[in-house]
Design a protein around this motif. Structure first.
Motif, PDB file in Angstrom:
ATOM      1  N   GLU A 173      -7.520  -6.047  -2.162  1.00 38.54           N
ATOM      2  CA  GLU A 173      -8.305  -5.018  -1.455  1.00 38.54           C
ATOM      3  C   GLU A 173      -7.923  -3.630  -1.954  1.00 38.54           C
ATOM      4  OE1 GLU A 173      -7.445  -5.718   2.655  1.00 38.54           O
ATOM      5  OE2 GLU A 173      -8.259  -7.769   2.573  1.00 38.54           O
ATOM      6  N   ASN A 174      -8.770  -2.682  -1.639  1.00 41.45           N
ATOM      7  CA  ASN A 174      -8.509  -1.323  -2.107  1.00 41.45           C
ATOM      8  C   ASN A 174      -7.166  -0.817  -1.580  1.00 41.45           C
ATOM      9  OD1 ASN A 174      -9.262   0.734  -3.733  1.00 41.45           O
ATOM     10  ND2 ASN A 174     -10.672   1.703  -2.286  1.00 41.45           N
ATOM     11  N   GLY A 175      -6.440  -0.110  -2.459  1.00 41.51           N
ATOM     12  CA  GLY A 175      -5.146   0.429  -2.064  1.00 41.51           C
ATOM     13  C   GLY A 175      -3.978  -0.503  -2.321  1.00 41.51           C
ATOM     14  N   GLN A 176      -4.284  -1.793  -2.615  1.00 39.49           N
ATOM     15  CA  GLN A 176      -3.193  -2.742  -2.866  1.00 39.49           C
ATOM     16  C   GLN A 176      -2.715  -2.676  -4.320  1.00 39.49           C
ATOM     17  OE1 GLN A 176      -4.855  -6.502  -1.417  1.00 39.49           O
ATOM     18  NE2 GLN A 176      -3.653  -6.260   0.463  1.00 39.49           N
ATOM     19  N   GLN A 177      -1.529  -3.232  -4.530  1.00 40.13           N
ATOM     20  CA  GLN A 177      -0.939  -3.222  -5.877  1.00 40.13           C
ATOM     21  C   GLN A 177      -0.750  -4.632  -6.410  1.00 40.13           C
ATOM     22  OE1 GLN A 177       1.678   0.741  -6.418  1.00 40.13           O
ATOM     23  NE2 GLN A 177       2.789  -1.026  -5.650  1.00 40.13           N
ATOM     24  N   ILE A 178      -0.999  -4.787  -7.704  1.00 42.49           N
ATOM     25  CA  ILE A 178      -0.686  -6.038  -8.404  1.00 42.49           C
ATOM     26  C   ILE A 178       0.527  -5.745  -9.283  1.00 42.49           C
ATOM     27  CG2 ILE A 178      -1.481  -7.716 -10.116  1.00 42.49           C
ATOM     28  CD1 ILE A 178      -4.377  -6.965  -9.261  1.00 42.49           C
ATOM     29  N   LEU A 179       1.547  -6.591  -9.176  1.00 41.79           N
ATOM     30  CA  LEU A 179       2.710  -6.428 -10.058  1.00 41.79           C
ATOM     31  C   LEU A 179       2.661  -7.480 -11.156  1.00 41.79           C
ATOM     32  CD1 LEU A 179       5.649  -5.976  -7.483  1.00 41.79           C
ATOM     33  CD2 LEU A 179       4.237  -4.200  -8.560  1.00 41.79           C
ATOM     34  N   MET A 180       2.720  -7.030 -12.387  1.00 45.65           N
ATOM     35  CA  MET A 180       2.829  -7.978 -13.493  1.00 45.65           C
ATOM     36  C   MET A 180       4.204  -7.828 -14.121  1.00 45.65           C
ATOM     37  SD  MET A 180       0.893  -8.133 -17.184  1.00 45.65           S
ATOM     38  CE  MET A 180      -0.707  -8.629 -16.597  1.00 45.65           C
ATOM     39  N   VAL A 181       4.930  -8.944 -14.209  1.00 45.80           N
ATOM     40  CA  VAL A 181       6.195  -8.933 -14.942  1.00 45.80           C
ATOM     41  C   VAL A 181       5.890  -9.480 -16.334  1.00 45.80           C
ATOM     42  CG1 VAL A 181       8.553  -9.808 -15.060  1.00 45.80           C
ATOM     43  CG2 VAL A 181       7.535  -9.268 -12.827  1.00 45.80           C
ATOM     44  N   LYS A 220     -12.356  -2.269 -10.521  1.00 52.54           N
ATOM     45  CA  LYS A 220     -13.255  -1.117 -10.667  1.00 52.54           C
ATOM     46  C   LYS A 220     -14.708  -1.500 -10.371  1.00 52.54           C
ATOM     47  CE  LYS A 220     -14.972   1.633 -14.457  1.00 52.54           C
ATOM     48  NZ  LYS A 220     -14.827   1.843 -15.895  1.00 52.54           N
ATOM     49  N   GLU A 221     -15.118  -2.687 -10.851  1.00 49.01           N
ATOM     50  CA  GLU A 221     -16.479  -3.167 -10.597  1.00 49.01           C
ATOM     51  C   GLU A 221     -16.780  -3.247  -9.105  1.00 49.01           C
ATOM     52  OE1 GLU A 221     -19.070  -5.040 -12.993  1.00 49.01           O
ATOM     53  OE2 GLU A 221     -18.266  -3.126 -13.728  1.00 49.01           O
ATOM     54  N   LYS A 222     -15.733  -3.579  -8.342  1.00 51.14           N
ATOM     55  CA  LYS A 222     -15.927  -3.715  -6.897  1.00 51.14           C
ATOM     56  C   LYS A 222     -15.694  -2.393  -6.171  1.00 51.14           C
ATOM     57  CE  LYS A 222     -13.247  -7.427  -6.141  1.00 51.14           C
ATOM     58  NZ  LYS A 222     -12.721  -8.606  -5.410  1.00 51.14           N
ATOM     59  N   GLY A 223     -15.457  -1.341  -6.952  1.00 50.65           N
ATOM     60  CA  GLY A 223     -15.234  -0.020  -6.351  1.00 50.65           C
ATOM     61  C   GLY A 223     -13.838   0.165  -5.781  1.00 50.65           C
ATOM     62  N   LEU A 224     -12.916  -0.736  -6.142  1.00 57.09           N
ATOM     63  CA  LEU A 224     -11.552  -0.660  -5.580  1.00 57.09           C
ATOM     64  C   LEU A 224     -10.661   0.201  -6.480  1.00 57.09           C
ATOM     65  CD1 LEU A 224     -11.167  -4.460  -4.674  1.00 57.09           C
ATOM     66  CD2 LEU A 224     -12.195  -2.630  -3.319  1.00 57.09           C
ATOM     67  N   THR A 225     -11.065   1.430  -6.690  1.00 54.82           N
ATOM     68  CA  THR A 225     -10.349   2.249  -7.673  1.00 54.82           C
ATOM     69  C   THR A 225      -9.020   2.795  -7.157  1.00 54.82           C
ATOM     70  OG1 THR A 225     -11.786   4.060  -6.986  1.00 54.82           O
ATOM     71  CG2 THR A 225     -12.373   2.915  -9.019  1.00 54.82           C
ATOM     72  N   ASP A 226      -8.729   2.526  -5.881  1.00 59.40           N
ATOM     73  CA  ASP A 226      -7.397   2.895  -5.389  1.00 59.40           C
ATOM     74  C   ASP A 226      -6.422   1.717  -5.469  1.00 59.40           C
ATOM     75  OD1 ASP A 226      -7.987   5.529  -4.871  1.00 59.40           O
ATOM     76  OD2 ASP A 226      -8.782   5.097  -2.868  1.00 59.40           O
ATOM     77  N   ALA A 227      -6.905   0.578  -5.981  1.00 58.45           N
ATOM     78  CA  ALA A 227      -5.981  -0.532  -6.244  1.00 58.45           C
ATOM     79  C   ALA A 227      -5.337  -0.275  -7.615  1.00 58.45           C
ATOM     80  CB  ALA A 227      -6.730  -1.850  -6.239  1.00 58.45           C
ATOM     81  N   LYS A 228      -4.197  -0.911  -7.846  1.00 55.11           N
ATOM     82  CA  LYS A 228      -3.408  -0.612  -9.049  1.00 55.11           C
ATOM     83  C   LYS A 228      -2.825  -1.861  -9.679  1.00 55.11           C
ATOM     84  CE  LYS A 228      -1.203   3.799  -8.895  1.00 55.11           C
ATOM     85  NZ  LYS A 228      -1.090   4.795  -8.126  1.00 55.11           N
ATOM     86  N   VAL A 229      -2.690  -1.832 -10.990  1.00 53.49           N
ATOM     87  CA  VAL A 229      -1.941  -2.868 -11.694  1.00 53.49           C
ATOM     88  C   VAL A 229      -0.688  -2.204 -12.250  1.00 53.49           C
ATOM     89  CG1 VAL A 229      -1.982  -4.603 -13.519  1.00 53.49           C
ATOM     90  CG2 VAL A 229      -4.127  -3.966 -12.371  1.00 53.49           C
ATOM     91  N   ILE A 230       0.472  -2.700 -11.852  1.00 45.80           N
ATOM     92  CA  ILE A 230       1.728  -2.134 -12.370  1.00 45.80           C
ATOM     93  C   ILE A 230       2.390  -3.166 -13.273  1.00 45.80           C
ATOM     94  CG2 ILE A 230       4.041  -1.336 -11.742  1.00 45.80           C
ATOM     95  CD1 ILE A 230       2.780  -0.175  -9.213  1.00 45.80           C
ATOM     96  N   ILE A 231       2.589  -2.780 -14.514  1.00 45.56           N
ATOM     97  CA  ILE A 231       3.215  -3.693 -15.485  1.00 45.56           C
ATOM     98  C   ILE A 231       4.681  -3.311 -15.623  1.00 45.56           C
ATOM     99  CG2 ILE A 231       3.134  -4.615 -17.828  1.00 45.56           C
ATOM    100  CD1 ILE A 231       0.240  -3.414 -17.986  1.00 45.56           C
ATOM    101  N   LEU A 232       5.558  -4.253 -15.298  1.00 48.72           N
ATOM    102  CA  LEU A 232       6.994  -4.038 -15.478  1.00 48.72           C
ATOM    103  C   LEU A 232       7.407  -4.836 -16.698  1.00 48.72           C
ATOM    104  CD1 LEU A 232       7.821  -4.360 -11.699  1.00 48.72           C
ATOM    105  CD2 LEU A 232       7.804  -2.246 -13.059  1.00 48.72           C
ATOM    106  N   ASP A 233       7.782  -4.110 -17.722  1.00 46.22           N
ATOM    107  CA  ASP A 233       7.972  -4.736 -19.038  1.00 46.22           C
ATOM    108  C   ASP A 233       9.439  -4.695 -19.445  1.00 46.22           C
ATOM    109  OD1 ASP A 233       7.439  -5.723 -21.638  1.00 46.22           O
ATOM    110  OD2 ASP A 233       5.486  -4.723 -21.631  1.00 46.22           O
ATOM    111  N   PRO A 234       9.968  -5.841 -19.888  1.00 49.31           N
ATOM    112  CA  PRO A 234      11.341  -5.803 -20.406  1.00 49.31           C
ATOM    113  C   PRO A 234      11.404  -5.187 -21.809  1.00 49.31           C
ATOM    114  CG  PRO A 234      10.467  -8.043 -20.536  1.00 49.31           C
ATOM    115  CD  PRO A 234       9.404  -7.194 -19.871  1.00 49.31           C
ATOM    116  N   LYS A 235      10.228  -4.967 -22.440  1.00 46.83           N
ATOM    117  CA  LYS A 235      10.185  -4.443 -23.817  1.00 46.83           C
ATOM    118  C   LYS A 235       9.912  -2.933 -23.793  1.00 46.83           C
ATOM    119  CE  LYS A 235       6.568  -7.048 -24.806  1.00 46.83           C
ATOM    120  NZ  LYS A 235       6.369  -7.701 -23.487  1.00 46.83           N
ATOM    121  N   PRO A 236      10.515  -2.212 -24.729  1.00 46.47           N
ATOM    122  CA  PRO A 236      10.280  -0.759 -24.774  1.00 46.47           C
ATOM    123  C   PRO A 236       8.903  -0.392 -25.346  1.00 46.47           C
ATOM    124  CG  PRO A 236      11.801  -1.417 -26.511  1.00 46.47           C
ATOM    125  CD  PRO A 236      11.526  -2.650 -25.694  1.00 46.47           C
ATOM    126  N   LYS A 237       8.246  -1.326 -26.019  1.00 48.06           N
ATOM    127  CA  LYS A 237       6.897  -1.062 -26.534  1.00 48.06           C
ATOM    128  C   LYS A 237       6.155  -2.379 -26.661  1.00 48.06           C
ATOM    129  CE  LYS A 237       8.556  -1.175 -31.238  1.00 48.06           C
ATOM    130  NZ  LYS A 237       8.574  -0.806 -32.588  1.00 48.06           N
TER     131      LYS A 237
END
Lengths: 424, 247
Positions: free
Chosen positions: A176-184, A208-225
């Motif tokens: 839903e809008n405002g929620q966060q997805i965490l990707m490791v 974005k298609e659903k208009g949920l532009t306040d939702a977020k995907v956060i990528i936590l990466d063990p790699k520097p690039k």
């Protein structure tokens, strides 16, 4: 000898003399036998090319534990809503009906290299003269503290296509809008280097298609690039401003562990919380490769760059994500390319067909947003004791829209091409 | 008139075309696109890999199709046709609903030696639906200079290409090397977004590869593949692909 008449003896002796001039495998039985473990981009291609190019002179058995194969490549496009699950799922029917390949549906549990047999989980055994090991990857569950196979039902990895991919999509569709997805994200080396970042793009596209532009995907990466980083980040800024955040170890201070039930990722400097987690752990060669003794300390299988032959056992070829392919990335395209070199060498071994110098290629396309795909590609050849890159290209920033759109159309054409090349 | 006899379109134009048109009219009356025929836009996708259409269309692998009806076969000066397509036009072949119907059924039988890499459209209802749709869709004017994406064969490209064309390519080596091509260009000759290269004549195949080497064609994937091919390998690939028939 006393039981034989002169005539029988003569026949017997004649047969033996003829047999002596044949290679071992022909003495033992009729046709030489190739067994392929794993029916993906590597294994299916190898089985098809050996069967096709030997014109029935080699008996080919393909072992995979699934009836149908869902490709990992383009599974992100399913997540993004561009492809149906059915359109990325393929049957082995044509390989059996048109190429005479025997498909065994079951799990190969071990390889008896001395006896040259593959033992199946049901206890049956399949003999081979040459074995192709193409099991793909297995996940190292405990590489992310707090993660496990059981917990992947809550926090999917979706790094092997199938039910996990469908679970990931279902969870994404419930955001839903405002929620966060965490990707490791996973550490190197892993299957599909641009994959996590294409996936983040596809997740943002769906939101974005659903208009949920306040939702977020956060990528936590063990790699520097990461792969194609510049063009990905340019695309995220353009299409999904504020919706995708990527943090390398110098920002988060290292991924210390996760709590799947609480939806948190603990890092050296902060705790992240999300409504949904996508955890992609570290990877190793599929289990059968290790149990057959084909892996080294890296967890993957060393091979001869000129032939894809295992450096441990000359009757075995290891291709695809499970092998150490030098500069080549772990991708379906790479596996398909390696399969052709292995097939040629196996036919050379078994029926004496011509063996040409090894050449390898890879191209990876990634979709950022509708009509905007980027690509990276390279040519490879044996060199410096490994498969070495000879030349490469990568999409550039600020490219024309028409080029990016053509990239996407090209990727769709490639998908149709490689799946036809794998499954007939 | 003697030259006409070389082409099936002339010999068979009456007996083959009359029933086809008749059936087409009957079907047309029954439904917008004919009974059992696919949607023409869907059918056209198989053409669109190689042919552009609509205002400002340019040449791709095949010539643009704007103002196609009434055009002499091989009749655009700025497109590089096969010899046999030019010759068919010189002998009097003009594109009409009737001649297109015969051509599209089995292009390779209708004009022997033409380089269109398309097996054909067997269903008469599909052909009629497509041709009727094309008749409207091709009415716009093409680009002022439709050759921008296509190529002149002059200069260094044709020089190098000629050297390769004089080599005897090893089709067996070509078959192995082709493994790299068919990951994208389908071995069946089907095209879904990437052009078919099955059955391309050697001269077209070789010249095209040299156009990538010389940046006349710009696709990065192709440039990379070709940069790693020797002349011997290009000759082998041309020998192999030209020997194949689309399925």
């Amino acid at each position: 000898m006393t039981g034989l008449t002169r005539r029988q003896f003569g026949l017997f002796a004649g047969a033996s003399a003829a047999a002596l001039s044949l290679p071992t495998y022909l003495r033992a039985q009729g046709k030489p036998r190739v067994v392929v473990i794993g029916g993906g981009a590597g294994g299916a291609t190898a089985a098809r090319y050996i069967a096709k190019d030997s014109d029935g002179a080699i008996d080919v058995t393909l072992i995979d534990d699934s009836e149908m194969f869902t490709t990992c490549f383009f599974s992100n496009l399913y997540v993004g809503g561009y492809r149906s699950f059915e359109s990325i799922t393929h049957s082995y029917d044509t390989l059996q009906s048109s190429y005479g390949i025997t498909k065994v549906t079951g799990r190969a549990s071990s390889v008896d290299r001395a006896a040259k047999t593959v033992t199946m989980a049901d206890g049956s055994s399949i003999p081979y003269d040459r074995l192709v090991v193409s099991p793909g990857i297995d996940l190292i569950w405990d590489s992310v503290a707090g993660y496990s196979e059981e917990l992947s039902e809550i926090a999917p990895h979706a790094w092997k296509a199938g039910p996990q991919t469908q679970l990931l999509k279902a969870k994404l569709d419930a955001i839903e809008n405002g929620q966060q997805i965490l990707m490791v994200a996973p550490p190197n080396p892993y299957r599909c280097p641009p994959g996590p970042y294409e996936r983040a793009s596809m997740m943002a596209h769906v939101l974005k298609e659903k208009g949920l532009t306040d939702a977020k995907v956060i990528i936590l990466d063990p790699k520097p690039k990461f792969s194609k980083q510049g063009v990905f980040q340019e695309g995220w800024e353009k299409y999904y401003p504020g919706m995708i955040e990527w943090y390398g170890p110098d920002v988060h201070g290292g991924i210390e562990g996760i709590d799947v039930n609480a939806g948190t990722v603990e890092t050296g400097l902060d705790t992240f919380k999300g409504a949904m987690m996508n955890v992609i752990p570290a990877q190793k060669a599929g289990e059968i490769a290790a149990s057959a003794g084909l892996t080294d300390d890296s967890g993957f299988c060393p091979i001869d760059a000129a032939s894809m032959r295992s450096t441990v056992d000359e009757a075995i070829f290891v291709i695809g994500d499970a092998c150490i392919a030098g500069d080549m990335p772990k991708s379906g395209f790479s596996a398909n390319s390696q399969a052709k070199v292995a097939s040629m060498n196996i036919r050379g071994d078994l029926v004496g067909s011509k063996v040409f110098p090894a050449k390898y290629a890879n191209t990876c396309w990634s979709l950022i947003e509708t009509g905007d795909a980027i690509k990276v590609g390279a040519q490879y050849a044996p060199g410096d004791g490994k498969i070495a890159s000879t030349q490469s290209f990568i999409s550039q920033m600020n490219e024309e829209d028409a080029l990016r759109k053509a990239n996407y159309e090209e990727s769709v054409g490639w998908y149709a091409g490689i799946t036809a090349d794998m499954f007939g | 008139m003697a030259a006409f006899g070389r082409y099936r379109w002339h010999i068979s134009s009456l007996p083959a075309s009359v029933p086809a048109i008749f059936i087409g009219i009957v079907l047309w009356a029954a439904s917008p696109h004919g009974v059992g025929a696919a949607e023409p836009e869907t059918l056209y996708k198989r053409c669109a890999t190689c042919h552009e259409i609509g205002e400002g269309a340019k040449h791709k692998v095949g010539p643009h199709l704007d103002e196609l009806f009434g055009r002499k076969a091989g009749g655009l000066d700025d497109f590089r046709y096969s010899e046999s397509m030019r010759a068919a036009g010189e002998a009097g072949l003009v594109w009409t609903a009737d001649t297109l119907d015969q051509y599209l059924e089995r292009p390779r039988d209708f004009i022997k030696g033409n380089r269109m890499s398309f097996r054909g459209m067997a269903d008469p209802a599909d052909r009629q639906a497509l041709i009727s749709w094309l008749e409207t869709a091709t009415q716009q004017a093409p680009a002022a200079d439709p050759t921008v994406e296509e190529v002149s064969t002059s200069g260094p490209v044709s020089g190098f290409a000629d050297i390769v064309l004089q080599m005897d390519g090893d089709p067996e080596y070509g078959e192995y090397l082709a493994g790299e091509c068919v990951t994208c260009h389908q071995a069946s000759g089907h095209a879904d977004g990437i052009p078919s290269i099955v059955g391309l004549p050697k001269d077209y195949f070789v010249t095209s590869l040299f156009e990538y080497l010389n940046n006349v064609r710009s696709n990065d994937v192709m440039k990379l593949r070709v940069a790693n091919l020797s002349n011997e390998e290009i000759a082998a690939l041309a020998a192999y692909f030209s020997s194949l028939e689309p399925q």
